[in-house]
Write a protein that holds these residues in place. Structure first.
Motif, PDB file in Angstrom:
ATOM      1  N   LYS A 111      33.953 -12.781   2.218  1.00 39.86           N
ATOM      2  CA  LYS A 111      33.784 -11.516   2.922  1.00 39.86           C
ATOM      3  C   LYS A 111      35.123 -10.888   3.350  1.00 39.86           C
ATOM      4  N   HIS A 112      36.047 -11.723   3.760  1.00 38.41           N
ATOM      5  CA  HIS A 112      37.282 -11.195   4.363  1.00 38.41           C
ATOM      6  C   HIS A 112      38.553 -11.487   3.571  1.00 38.41           C
ATOM      7  N   LYS A 167      39.359 -10.920   0.434  1.00 37.96           N
ATOM      8  CA  LYS A 167      39.772  -9.890  -0.546  1.00 37.96           C
ATOM      9  C   LYS A 167      40.384 -10.531  -1.796  1.00 37.96           C
ATOM     10  N   ASN A 191      42.246 -11.935   9.016  1.00 32.14           N
ATOM     11  CA  ASN A 191      40.812 -11.597   9.113  1.00 32.14           C
ATOM     12  C   ASN A 191      39.956 -12.833   8.864  1.00 32.14           C
ATOM     13  N   ARG A 244      34.265  -1.183  10.372  1.00 27.48           N
ATOM     14  CA  ARG A 244      34.343  -1.740   9.015  1.00 27.48           C
ATOM     15  C   ARG A 244      33.035  -2.453   8.653  1.00 27.48           C
ATOM     16  N   ALA A 273      32.748  -4.905   6.749  1.00 28.53           N
ATOM     17  CA  ALA A 273      32.979  -6.357   6.760  1.00 28.53           C
ATOM     18  C   ALA A 273      32.816  -6.945   8.160  1.00 28.53           C
ATOM     19  N   TYR A 274      32.851  -6.086   9.191  1.00 26.63           N
ATOM     20  CA  TYR A 274      32.716  -6.576  10.569  1.00 26.63           C
ATOM     21  C   TYR A 274      31.292  -6.425  11.102  1.00 26.63           C
ATOM     22  N   GLU A 276      40.129  -1.484   4.876  1.00 25.86           N
ATOM     23  CA  GLU A 276      41.093  -2.518   4.471  1.00 25.86           C
ATOM     24  C   GLU A 276      42.152  -1.925   3.540  1.00 25.86           C
TER      25      GLU A 276
END
Lengths: 83, 557
Positions: free
Chosen positions: A13-14, A16, A42, B197, B199-200, B226
């Protein structure tokens, strides 16, 4: 969900990454797979949320976040210390 | 249109940029609250684009630097920082109202949300937008601390709790640590839009907010943040759809009837005083066909002393770690020199933001900009050019074009005189990140085994970075001194490109080149200690080479 699965989910998810996280070896270099410093932070924050832990300053290094295995190892150590 | 102006308290003025439609008829105004830390650098042009978009909708938008940040007056890292952040927002709102715009909303980015959320009720805002907000001050500090450790690691002997691009007094950190944006802390009785975001979405802080949103608050989950804030600035992509959505939401919060904006524009400010009480004055200028944004700094009574032209690194502006350029300018004025800082094309407040615009890192356009600056300001030979990385390259290239007494290169790593094309640096950065850059491995292998006689030949052909090429060109004038200031990673690169041999050869031919290596610090000067050390060395060099109008009685350093 195991700790490794949780870490994989967070990286997916974070992180990338360009690579498929599900097929990434536990010792594969995440930075070589495209994870930036920002993305690793992240990941760090999301791992802290997922396990309700906080990485101390001495673990805030690239070594800690370099692979799925190294993150799991750090998480395990912190959970054991808290138990 | 965009107007550059000082505003607020004349004792500690803020620098601001007011975006207006060309007819100056507006339905309302928006105070744009900038983020803190490196997000300021990455988000700077994006927030300017927000200002442009709002003005296009008939909304006035005021961007500004908090007191103690960017080009505004005041020291960074004071215990009073939170009060100064809050009062800066209040002054910005007052400036819009004094311009005839009664309905004022706030729009924040990143950690600016923690400030705007507190200030919204105080300034009686019409509405509030938090764009990619930092929902927890504690989490913001954790992020900055982790980023510092992961990108810098060690910055000198005395700062064990450094943050990335941010100098915070413990009291200011304590203030931030207790700030949160939750359903309970959103201002009551005000329309609010939170743009977070995707993703959050499942983060605990996001869930605490979204599970219990007040009636007048809306949460939007977006992608693309991002690509704006988590990448090097040269690769940033503007989230145009998100910006258009916020702009439309704000437009709906204002009355339909427009009012004429009548702003007071002030291009001169006193930003401090010397130890003998002389005002230190900063003037805002626009120069040349590209209307380069320029700030000059000098003692009020000074028109004769030597000039230091400052060049930031990469395509950056003077926020975050770049603020050391502002502190340097004011310290130079205190010591009796004049300082000039400016935004080259496609940076900061020069040239309108266009999505996808190419940068001019290591390209001739920025050398041309500096050349025009020198010509238009009538700066003579009593000048020093000082720049970080790509700014240092521009400084060195300027010494080829016009006489200069001193060239200071902070963290240089590009030693060819052949320029890159517009946007080429971004392409190279992207290919390096993806591991697809051609010939890099081969060049590294060749570099180590090339015989000494072959190195200068390949350097002259611009196939390798031979420091003798750039340094040689900038020291042809025998009255000129070139100083090369190297952090450990830059020294390693300098040595790998046979920099010490090149310097020895040039010194043998009569060039005045000074190389200083530091035991700590990072290339981008994110670390506060290395910034301070380099600034001290810059001042010593300037003292040696330039003429000053007075003899200072003390230094702030």
């Amino acid at each position: 969900m195991t700790a490794v699965d949780t870490v994989r989910h967070v990286i997916d998810k974070h992180g990338k990454l360009k690579a498929d996280v599900a097929n990434l070896a536990e010792d594969a270099d995440l930075y070589a797979a495209g994870m930036t410093s920002n993305a690793s932070v992240n990941v760090m924050l999301a791992v802290e949320d997922a396990f309700d832990i906080e990485f101390p300053d001495e673990l805030l290094s690239k070594c800690t976040f370099t692979s799925i295995g190294s993150i799991c190892s750090a998480v395990k150590g912190l959970l054991e210390a808290a138990a | 249109m965009m107007l550059d102006t000082w505003f607020g308290d004349p004792e500690s003025p803020n620098l601001g940029f007011l975006h207006l439609p060309d007819d100056r008829e507006v339905v309302g105004g928006v105070v744009i609250c900038p983020p803190l830390g490196y997000d300021q650098v990455l988000g700077y042009r994006a927030l300017r684009f927000v200002g442009q978009e709002l003005a296009a909708q008939g909304i006035a938008a005021l961007r500004f630097d908090y007191v103690g940040e960017g080009d505004s007056a005041g020291q960074s890292g004071t215990a009073q920082a939170p009060e100064l952040w809050m009062s800066s927002v209040a002054r910005a709102a007052a400036y819009l109202r004094d311009s005839g715009i009664d309905n004022v909303a706030l729009l924040s980015l990143g950690a600016g949300a923690l400030i705007a959320n507190e200030a919204a009720l105080t300034v009686d805002a019409t509405a509030l937008v938090h764009w990619d907000p930092e929902l927890s001050g504690r989490r913001f500090l954790r992020r900055q601390r982790a980023l510092f450790e992961l990108t810098v690691g060690h910055d000198g002997p005395t700062d064990p709790s450094a943050l990335l691009s941010l100098t915070l007094h413990p009291d200011a950190a304590a203030w931030l640590r207790t700030r949160e944006i939750t359903a309970a802390t959103l201002p009551v009785g005000m329309d609010a839009l939170i743009v977070g975001r995707r993703a959050y979405d499942e983060n605990p802080a996001t869930l605490r907010l979204t599970s219990n949103l007040p009636p007048r608050a809306e949460y939007r989950s977006v992608v693309g943040q991002e690509e704006l804030l988590d990448v090097p600035g040269t690769l940033a992509v503007l989230p145009e759809e998100t910006i258009a959505g916020m702009s439309e939401w704000l437009l709906e919060r204002f009355p339909r009837a427009s009012v004429p904006a009548r702003p007071l524009v002030n291009g001169r400010a006193v930003v401090g005083h010397t130890s003998d009480g002389t005002p230190i004055v900063e003037k805002l200028l626009r120069i040349g066909p590209d209307r380069l944004f320029v700030i000059t700094t000098s003692r009020e009574d000074d028109n004769e002393s030597g000039v230091v032209v400052q060049q930031p690194g990469a395509a950056e502006h003077r926020v975050g770690p770049g603020r050391f350029q502002v502190l340097a300018a004011r310290e130079l004025a205190e010591r009796g020199y004049r300082a000039v800082r400016f935004d080259r094309r496609v940076t900061g407040d020069t040239t309108e933001v266009r999505p996808g615009e190419p940068n001019f890192i290591f390209a001739n356009e920025w050398v041309d900009d500096t050349d025009r600056l020198i010509a238009e300001l009538g700066i003579g030979e009593d000048v020093a050019h000082a720049g970080l990385c790509a700014g240092g390259w521009v400084a060195a290239r300027m010494a080829e074009r016009r006489p200069a007494r001193l060239t200071v290169m902070f963290s240089p790593n590009y030693f060819k005189t052949a320029p890159l094309r517009a946007g080429e640096y971004s392409v190279l950065t992207q290919s390096s990140r993806e591991g697809t850059r051609k010939f890099i491995g081969l060049k590294r292998r060749i570099r180590g085994i090339l015989p000494g006689w072959a190195w200068p030949i390949l350097g002259r052909l611009q196939l390798f970075h031979d420091p003798a090429i750039l340094l040689g060109a900038s020291t042809r004038d025998r009255n000129s001194t070139v100083a090369v200031l190297l952090t450990p990673e830059d020294e390693e690169n300098f040595r790998a490109h046979r920099g010490p041999d090149a310097v020895a050869r040039l010194i043998n031919r009569g060039a005045d080149i000074r190389v200083t290596s530091y035991a700590y610090g990072d290339h981008s000067l994110f670390g506060a200690e290395v910034r301070t050390t380099m600034l001290t060395d810059l001042l010593s060099l300037v003292d040696e080479k330039l003429t000053r109008s007075v003899t200072p009685t003390r230094s702030r350093l």
